[in-house]
Design a protein around this motif. Structure first.
Motif, short mmCIF file in Angstrom:
data_model
loop_
_atom_site.label_atom_id
_atom_site.label_comp_id
_atom_site.label_asym_id
_atom_site.label_seq_id
_atom_site.Cartn_x
_atom_site.Cartn_y
_atom_site.Cartn_z
N LEU A 198 -48.40 38.03 107.92
CA LEU A 198 -49.48 38.82 107.31
C LEU A 198 -49.09 39.45 106.05
CD1 LEU A 198 -52.42 39.63 107.26
CD2 LEU A 198 -51.86 41.63 108.39
N LEU A 199 -47.77 40.10 105.84
CA LEU A 199 -47.39 40.95 105.00
C LEU A 199 -46.85 39.85 103.96
CD1 LEU A 199 -45.05 43.39 106.57
CD2 LEU A 199 -47.11 44.04 105.19
N PHE A 200 -46.26 38.59 104.29
CA PHE A 200 -45.93 37.62 103.23
C PHE A 200 -47.14 36.96 102.76
CE2 PHE A 200 -44.21 33.26 102.01
CZ PHE A 200 -43.41 33.86 101.15
N GLU A 201 -48.30 36.73 103.40
CA GLU A 201 -49.56 36.15 102.81
C GLU A 201 -50.21 37.26 101.83
OE1 GLU A 201 -51.07 33.24 102.88
OE2 GLU A 201 -49.05 32.70 104.16
N THR A 202 -49.85 38.50 102.06
CA THR A 202 -50.37 39.67 101.23
C THR A 202 -49.36 39.61 100.11
OG1 THR A 202 -51.18 40.61 102.97
CG2 THR A 202 -50.96 41.93 101.20
N TYR A 203 -48.23 39.44 100.21
CA TYR A 203 -47.23 39.30 99.26
C TYR A 203 -47.70 38.22 98.18
CZ TYR A 203 -42.72 39.11 96.87
OH TYR A 203 -41.78 38.79 95.94
N LEU A 223 -50.46 36.79 97.60
CA LEU A 223 -51.66 37.18 97.15
C LEU A 223 -51.66 38.07 95.92
CD1 LEU A 223 -54.86 36.90 96.91
CD2 LEU A 223 -55.11 38.57 98.43
N HIS A 224 -50.85 39.07 96.25
CA HIS A 224 -50.37 40.06 94.99
C HIS A 224 -49.62 39.44 93.93
CE1 HIS A 224 -51.92 43.90 96.28
NE2 HIS A 224 -51.85 43.67 97.52
N GLU A 267 -43.00 47.33 97.35
CA GLU A 267 -43.40 48.01 98.63
C GLU A 267 -43.38 46.81 99.60
OE1 GLU A 267 -46.70 50.61 100.92
OE2 GLU A 267 -46.27 50.99 98.76
N LEU A 268 -44.00 45.87 99.44
CA LEU A 268 -44.16 44.74 100.19
C LEU A 268 -42.84 44.06 100.49
CD1 LEU A 268 -47.78 43.18 99.25
CD2 LEU A 268 -46.77 44.03 101.55
N GLU A 269 -42.09 44.02 99.46
CA GLU A 269 -40.81 43.36 99.55
C GLU A 269 -39.77 44.00 100.31
OE1 GLU A 269 -39.13 43.05 95.28
OE2 GLU A 269 -40.09 40.90 95.20
N SER A 270 -40.02 45.59 100.37
CA SER A 270 -38.99 46.24 101.22
C SER A 270 -39.38 46.08 102.66
CB SER A 270 -39.32 47.71 100.82
OG SER A 270 -40.38 48.31 101.01
N LYS A 271 -40.67 45.63 102.90
CA LYS A 271 -40.89 45.70 104.32
C LYS A 271 -40.56 43.88 104.71
CE LYS A 271 -44.83 48.83 104.14
NZ LYS A 271 -46.32 49.02 104.30
N PHE A 279 -38.98 41.08 92.93
CA PHE A 279 -39.63 41.83 91.82
C PHE A 279 -38.57 43.17 91.70
CE2 PHE A 279 -43.37 39.28 92.44
CZ PHE A 279 -43.77 39.24 91.25
N THR A 280 -37.97 43.57 92.75
CA THR A 280 -36.99 44.66 92.73
C THR A 280 -35.87 44.36 91.75
OG1 THR A 280 -37.64 45.30 94.91
CG2 THR A 280 -35.56 46.34 94.04
N ARG A 281 -35.36 42.94 92.06
CA ARG A 281 -33.93 42.44 91.22
C ARG A 281 -34.49 42.45 89.87
NH1 ARG A 281 -29.29 41.39 90.79
NH2 ARG A 281 -28.27 39.15 90.77
N GLU A 282 -35.62 41.95 89.52
CA GLU A 282 -36.28 41.59 88.14
C GLU A 282 -36.28 42.80 87.55
OE1 GLU A 282 -39.88 39.83 85.68
OE2 GLU A 282 -40.05 39.70 87.88
N ARG A 283 -36.74 44.07 88.10
CA ARG A 283 -36.95 45.36 87.54
C ARG A 283 -35.63 45.97 87.32
NH1 ARG A 283 -40.56 49.28 90.49
NH2 ARG A 283 -42.08 48.12 89.57
N GLU A 284 -34.65 45.80 88.25
CA GLU A 284 -33.37 46.14 87.98
C GLU A 284 -32.46 45.52 86.89
OE1 GLU A 284 -31.33 45.43 91.66
OE2 GLU A 284 -32.45 47.24 92.78
N GLU A 285 -32.67 44.46 86.67
CA GLU A 285 -32.17 43.53 85.67
C GLU A 285 -32.71 43.88 84.45
OE1 GLU A 285 -29.71 41.49 85.35
OE2 GLU A 285 -29.23 41.76 87.47
N PHE A 286 -34.14 44.11 84.39
CA PHE A 286 -34.58 44.47 83.37
C PHE A 286 -34.33 45.89 82.65
CE2 PHE A 286 -38.53 46.52 81.07
CZ PHE A 286 -38.65 45.45 80.09
N GLU A 287 -34.14 46.79 83.48
CA GLU A 287 -33.76 48.05 83.29
C GLU A 287 -32.24 48.11 82.96
OE1 GLU A 287 -34.58 50.36 86.67
OE2 GLU A 287 -36.88 50.48 86.13
N ARG A 288 -31.41 47.35 83.46
CA ARG A 288 -29.98 47.46 83.03
C ARG A 288 -29.72 46.59 81.50
NH1 ARG A 288 -27.33 43.64 86.79
NH2 ARG A 288 -27.92 45.16 88.26
N GLY A 289 -30.88 45.77 81.13
CA GLY A 289 -30.73 45.08 79.92
C GLY A 289 -31.20 46.21 78.94
#
Length: 150
Positions: free
Chosen positions: A17-22, A24-25, A101-105, A111-121
């Protein structure tokens, strides 16, 4: 019989269910990003119309009485443009927070990794760079109006 738990402590049915929600989001986030591009296209067309109208009006009206309307219209269009971009960018940011948040569950981190790479750059945030064009046009229109008043 009890359901199996995944490595992040979520039951398999909840994980599905969480993956389907992920998924969709993720799709909704892509639509919002596409909406941002559509907003830019609309307002670029509108500002082009203001520029074209100003050129036409300069040729048709000799006394300049009605020309003050165009910079005011330009300011109005750009304020609306920046407001629309702010709204869309806020929605997109909210979607990304929900995805993280869904990724952590789920135990995934695209998306977390993308954000980290973006901020690192140390890239400029999209919400700031998106305001460059409407902000420039806003300043031009305000300057134009000031010159007309003085």
């Amino acid at each position: 019989m009890g359901e199996l738990k995944s490595e992040v402590g979520v039951r398999e049915s909840e994980r599905e269910l969480l993956f389907e929600t992920y998924k969709l989001h993720t799709e909704l986030a892509e639509r919002v990003a596409s909406l941002r591009e559509d907003v830019n296209k609309l307002y670029v067309s509108m500002t082009s119309g203001v520029i074209a109208a100003s050129v036409l009006l300069q040729k048709l009206v000799q006394d300049g009485e009605a020309t003050w309307v165009l910079p005011v219209l330009g300011v109005t269009v750009t304020v609306s443009w920046m407001s629309s971009l702010h709204s869309v960018t806020g929605r997109l940011s909210g979607k990304h927070h929900a995805l993280v948040e869904l990724e952590s569950k789920l135990g995934i981190n695209f998306f977390t990794r993308e954000r980290e790479e973006f901020e690192r750059g140390r890239f400029l945030k999209r919400k700031h760079t998106a305001l460059v064009l409407p902000g420039t046009f806003f300043l031009v229109c305000v300057g134009w109006l000031v010159v007309m008043i003085l």
